[in-house]
Design a protein around this motif. Structure first.
Motif, PDB file in Angstrom:
ATOM      1  N   VAL A 243       0.847  -1.199   0.000  1.00  0.00           N
ATOM      2  CA  VAL A 243       0.000   0.000   0.000  1.00  0.00           C
ATOM      3  C   VAL A 243       0.877   1.241   0.000  1.00  0.00           C
ATOM      4  CG1 VAL A 243      -1.724   1.330   1.295  1.00  0.00           C
ATOM      5  CG2 VAL A 243      -1.847  -1.177   1.268  1.00  0.00           C
ATOM      6  N   SER A 244       0.561   2.188  -0.893  1.00  0.00           N
ATOM      7  CA  SER A 244       1.201   3.509  -0.892  1.00  0.00           C
ATOM      8  C   SER A 244       0.136   4.555  -0.575  1.00  0.00           C
ATOM      9  CB  SER A 244       1.830   3.814  -2.253  1.00  0.00           C
ATOM     10  OG  SER A 244       2.917   2.960  -2.515  1.00  0.00           O
ATOM     11  N   ALA A 245       0.529   5.588   0.163  1.00  0.00           N
ATOM     12  CA  ALA A 245      -0.417   6.656   0.515  1.00  0.00           C
ATOM     13  C   ALA A 245       0.211   8.009   0.260  1.00  0.00           C
ATOM     14  CB  ALA A 245      -0.844   6.541   1.977  1.00  0.00           C
ATOM     15  N   ILE A 246      -0.579   8.889  -0.358  1.00  0.00           N
ATOM     16  CA  ILE A 246      -0.150  10.251  -0.664  1.00  0.00           C
ATOM     17  C   ILE A 246      -0.974  11.220   0.170  1.00  0.00           C
ATOM     18  CG2 ILE A 246       0.093  11.995  -2.478  1.00  0.00           C
ATOM     19  CD1 ILE A 246      -0.040   9.569  -4.491  1.00  0.00           C
ATOM     20  N   SER A 247      -0.307  12.114   0.871  1.00  0.00           N
ATOM     21  CA  SER A 247      -1.003  13.112   1.686  1.00  0.00           C
ATOM     22  C   SER A 247      -0.891  14.474   1.006  1.00  0.00           C
ATOM     23  CB  SER A 247      -0.390  13.174   3.092  1.00  0.00           C
ATOM     24  OG  SER A 247      -1.061  14.132   3.878  1.00  0.00           O
ATOM     25  N   CYS A 248      -2.015  14.947   0.461  1.00  0.00           N
ATOM     26  CA  CYS A 248      -2.029  16.255  -0.189  1.00  0.00           C
ATOM     27  C   CYS A 248      -3.459  16.765  -0.295  1.00  0.00           C
ATOM     28  CB  CYS A 248      -1.382  16.205  -1.572  1.00  0.00           C
ATOM     29  SG  CYS A 248      -2.258  15.171  -2.754  1.00  0.00           S
ATOM     30  N   ALA A 249      -3.600  18.060  -0.571  1.00  0.00           N
ATOM     31  CA  ALA A 249      -4.918  18.680  -0.698  1.00  0.00           C
ATOM     32  C   ALA A 249      -5.387  18.636  -2.148  1.00  0.00           C
ATOM     33  CB  ALA A 249      -4.869  20.128  -0.218  1.00  0.00           C
ATOM     34  N   LYS A 250      -6.690  18.604  -2.317  1.00  0.00           N
ATOM     35  CA  LYS A 250      -7.260  18.628  -3.663  1.00  0.00           C
ATOM     36  C   LYS A 250      -6.987  19.992  -4.306  1.00  0.00           C
ATOM     37  CE  LYS A 250     -11.361  17.039  -6.072  1.00  0.00           C
ATOM     38  NZ  LYS A 250     -12.719  16.484  -5.936  1.00  0.00           N
ATOM     39  N   ASP A 251      -6.639  19.979  -5.586  1.00  0.00           N
ATOM     40  CA  ASP A 251      -6.388  21.210  -6.354  1.00  0.00           C
ATOM     41  C   ASP A 251      -5.321  22.092  -5.699  1.00  0.00           C
ATOM     42  OD1 ASP A 251      -8.399  20.477  -8.194  1.00  0.00           O
ATOM     43  OD2 ASP A 251      -9.940  21.347  -6.905  1.00  0.00           O
ATOM     44  N   ASN A 252      -4.298  21.461  -5.102  1.00  0.00           N
ATOM     45  CA  ASN A 252      -3.223  22.247  -4.470  1.00  0.00           C
ATOM     46  C   ASN A 252      -2.374  22.918  -5.540  1.00  0.00           C
ATOM     47  OD1 ASN A 252      -0.585  20.515  -4.923  1.00  0.00           O
ATOM     48  ND2 ASN A 252      -2.189  19.063  -4.349  1.00  0.00           N
ATOM     49  N   ARG A 253      -1.738  24.027  -5.185  1.00  0.00           N
ATOM     50  CA  ARG A 253      -0.995  24.838  -6.153  1.00  0.00           C
ATOM     51  C   ARG A 253       0.346  24.229  -6.560  1.00  0.00           C
ATOM     52  NH1 ARG A 253       2.585  28.738  -3.512  1.00  0.00           N
ATOM     53  NH2 ARG A 253       2.482  28.568  -1.249  1.00  0.00           N
ATOM     54  N   TYR A 254       0.721  23.113  -5.913  1.00  0.00           N
ATOM     55  CA  TYR A 254       1.993  22.478  -6.242  1.00  0.00           C
ATOM     56  C   TYR A 254       1.833  21.380  -7.292  1.00  0.00           C
ATOM     57  CZ  TYR A 254       2.991  24.747  -1.800  1.00  0.00           C
ATOM     58  OH  TYR A 254       3.094  25.672  -0.786  1.00  0.00           O
ATOM     59  N   GLY A 255       0.610  21.047  -7.632  1.00  0.00           N
ATOM     60  CA  GLY A 255       0.374  19.979  -8.604  1.00  0.00           C
ATOM     61  C   GLY A 255       0.620  18.589  -8.059  1.00  0.00           C
ATOM     62  N   HIS A 256       0.546  18.433  -6.729  1.00  0.00           N
ATOM     63  CA  HIS A 256       0.721  17.110  -6.111  1.00  0.00           C
ATOM     64  C   HIS A 256      -0.601  16.323  -6.173  1.00  0.00           C
ATOM     65  CE1 HIS A 256       3.999  19.068  -3.362  1.00  0.00           C
ATOM     66  NE2 HIS A 256       4.497  18.711  -4.533  1.00  0.00           N
ATOM     67  N   PRO A 257      -0.508  15.034  -6.433  1.00  0.00           N
ATOM     68  CA  PRO A 257       0.714  14.288  -6.751  1.00  0.00           C
ATOM     69  C   PRO A 257       1.131  14.486  -8.201  1.00  0.00           C
ATOM     70  CG  PRO A 257      -1.172  12.806  -6.819  1.00  0.00           C
ATOM     71  CD  PRO A 257      -1.696  14.147  -6.376  1.00  0.00           C
ATOM     72  N   GLY A 258       2.433  14.433  -8.440  1.00  0.00           N
ATOM     73  CA  GLY A 258       2.934  14.556  -9.807  1.00  0.00           C
ATOM     74  C   GLY A 258       2.568  13.318 -10.619  1.00  0.00           C
ATOM     75  N   PRO A 259       2.288  13.472 -11.905  1.00  0.00           N
ATOM     76  CA  PRO A 259       1.869  12.336 -12.727  1.00  0.00           C
ATOM     77  C   PRO A 259       2.914  11.221 -12.812  1.00  0.00           C
ATOM     78  CG  PRO A 259       2.313  14.287 -14.089  1.00  0.00           C
ATOM     79  CD  PRO A 259       2.293  14.740 -12.670  1.00  0.00           C
ATOM     80  N   GLU A 260       4.201  11.578 -12.890  1.00  0.00           N
ATOM     81  CA  GLU A 260       5.244  10.549 -12.974  1.00  0.00           C
ATOM     82  C   GLU A 260       5.343   9.763 -11.665  1.00  0.00           C
ATOM     83  OE1 GLU A 260       9.029  11.977 -14.276  1.00  0.00           O
ATOM     84  OE2 GLU A 260       8.173  13.166 -15.908  1.00  0.00           O
ATOM     85  N   ALA A 261       5.310  10.484 -10.553  1.00  0.00           N
ATOM     86  CA  ALA A 261       5.389   9.826  -9.250  1.00  0.00           C
ATOM     87  C   ALA A 261       4.175   8.921  -9.023  1.00  0.00           C
ATOM     88  CB  ALA A 261       5.478  10.878  -8.140  1.00  0.00           C
ATOM     89  N   PHE A 262       3.011   9.414  -9.399  1.00  0.00           N
ATOM     90  CA  PHE A 262       1.784   8.630  -9.226  1.00  0.00           C
ATOM     91  C   PHE A 262       1.840   7.338 -10.048  1.00  0.00           C
ATOM     92  CE2 PHE A 262      -2.832   7.822  -9.949  1.00  0.00           C
ATOM     93  CZ  PHE A 262      -3.184   7.636  -8.617  1.00  0.00           C
ATOM     94  N   GLU A 263       2.306   7.433 -11.270  1.00  0.00           N
ATOM     95  CA  GLU A 263       2.425   6.250 -12.127  1.00  0.00           C
ATOM     96  C   GLU A 263       3.446   5.269 -11.558  1.00  0.00           C
ATOM     97  OE1 GLU A 263       0.786   4.969 -14.774  1.00  0.00           O
ATOM     98  OE2 GLU A 263      -0.640   6.573 -14.281  1.00  0.00           O
ATOM     99  N   ALA A 264       4.556   5.806 -11.039  1.00  0.00           N
ATOM    100  CA  ALA A 264       5.583   4.935 -10.450  1.00  0.00           C
ATOM    101  C   ALA A 264       5.021   4.171  -9.250  1.00  0.00           C
ATOM    102  CB  ALA A 264       6.799   5.761 -10.033  1.00  0.00           C
ATOM    103  N   MET A 265       4.214   4.848  -8.436  1.00  0.00           N
ATOM    104  CA  MET A 265       3.589   4.173  -7.294  1.00  0.00           C
ATOM    105  C   MET A 265       2.584   3.128  -7.746  1.00  0.00           C
ATOM    106  SD  MET A 265       3.156   7.082  -4.323  1.00  0.00           S
ATOM    107  CE  MET A 265       3.440   8.610  -5.201  1.00  0.00           C
ATOM    108  N   LYS A 266       1.785   3.451  -8.757  1.00  0.00           N
ATOM    109  CA  LYS A 266       0.799   2.499  -9.268  1.00  0.00           C
ATOM    110  C   LYS A 266       1.469   1.251  -9.841  1.00  0.00           C
ATOM    111  CE  LYS A 266      -2.612   3.960 -11.834  1.00  0.00           C
ATOM    112  NZ  LYS A 266      -3.339   4.740 -12.866  1.00  0.00           N
TER     113      LYS A 266
END
Length: 303
Positions: A243-266
């Motif tokens: 299990v991987s978990a990402i802690s971030c806010a919806k529509d945050n100004r940093y663009g988290h999670p990044g698409p590359e990082a998200f794909e790597a986790m998936k």
């Protein structure tokens, strides 16, 4: 004795028995109210918006916290973290680990301290970046008489079956910023393993892979809120989390999670959760099986 009299005596006896049974039942109910059911070990990634806040209850009964702050929820300690702890019946934290001293990792912690909540010790990396924020923080800890414990690479905090091992930063780390000097933790508890990297970048991740001290984990807490500057495929292939978990806010100004990082986790995890979708993410484990519960989407998943 008349039949009528016998019937009256019998009725009185029945009433007395009923009253005794009611008293016993009430006493049993009161006893059950005060019986403490042992809590299961768990890791809970709280929904703190754009920030981090992770609660751990070890199999030995120790209450631990990692970070606790937010960029977009001003009173996250008062209205998110403290109510959660109260609901759990937690009146004190044994060890509060702080990966680094950015506000999205410590603002809620600070609010709890100022409210009088008991924290027995705060754990920092010996290589923590010592800037003006560090000086203000240590002054505040001195004011509230909170013990500071500094740990370095390979140090282990043992509590029965549970252990927390410091994997970084190295004392040789010279980066002139807080994220690179994040406290990196490895948690083990009766066969359950978890990795908490703070806000380190790909550079620090690759150094950890080269060290050869990593192995497969049940739980991976995404580095730096799922940033593309972290969460490299190299480290995820080694950790291969259930299990991987990402802690971030919806529509945050940093663009988290990044698409590359998200794909790597998936690609390298059995399941990926995000607090902005799932709310609080809770993991429990028993006999090699990990159960995940999401608190916005009410369903349990087993891995």
């Amino acid at each position: 004795m008349s039949v009528k009299k016998q019937e009256q005596i019998q009725k009185q006896r029945c009433l007395c028995r009923q009253k005794r049974m009611m008293k016993i039942s009430c006493m049993l109910c009161l006893c059950l109210l005060f019986v403490r059911v042992p809590k299961q070990p768990e890791v809970a990634v709280l929904d703190v918006g754009q920030g981090d806040g992770i609660y751990i209850h070890t199999s030995d009964g120790m209450d631990v916290f990692l970070d606790g702050g937010s960029m977009d929820i001003p009173q996250v300690g008062t209205y998110r973290i403290l109510p959660f702890l109260k609901a759990k019946g937690v009146t004190s934290i044994h060890s509060w680990f702080l990966s680094h001293l950015d506000q999205d990792h410590i603002s809620g912690f600070t609010q709890l301290i100022e409210s009088g909540f008991t924290v027995k010790q705060v754990v920092l990396a010996k290589g923590v970046f010592q800037d003006e924020a560090y000086k203000k923080f240590t002054d505040r800890m001195a004011k509230y008489q909170i013990k500071l414990l500094y740990i370095q690479k390979e140090d282990v905090l043992q509590g029965g079956h549970a252990s927390f091992t410091c994997l970084g930063p190295s004392l040789k780390e010279t980066a002139d910023e807080r994220n690179a000097r994040s406290l990196v933790l490895w948690y083990e508890d009766r066969g359950f393993r978890a990795f908490f990297p703070g806000d380190i970048s790909v550079k620090e991740e690759r150094e950890l892979v080269r060290d050869g001290s990593l192995a497969q984990v049940a739980f991976y807490k995404a580095a730096h809120h799922g940033s593309d500057d972290s969460n490299a495929r190299e480290i995820l292939k080694v950790l291969h989390p259930w299990v991987s978990a990402i802690s971030c806010a919806k529509d945050n100004r940093y663009g988290h999670p990044g698409p590359e990082a998200f794909e790597a986790m998936k690609e390298n995890s059995q399941a990926v959760y995000q607090t902005m979708e799932s709310g609080r993410i809770q993991l429990r484990w028993h006999k090699g099986q990990v159960t995940v519960q999401e608190y916005c989407i009410q369903r349990d998943k087993k891995h």
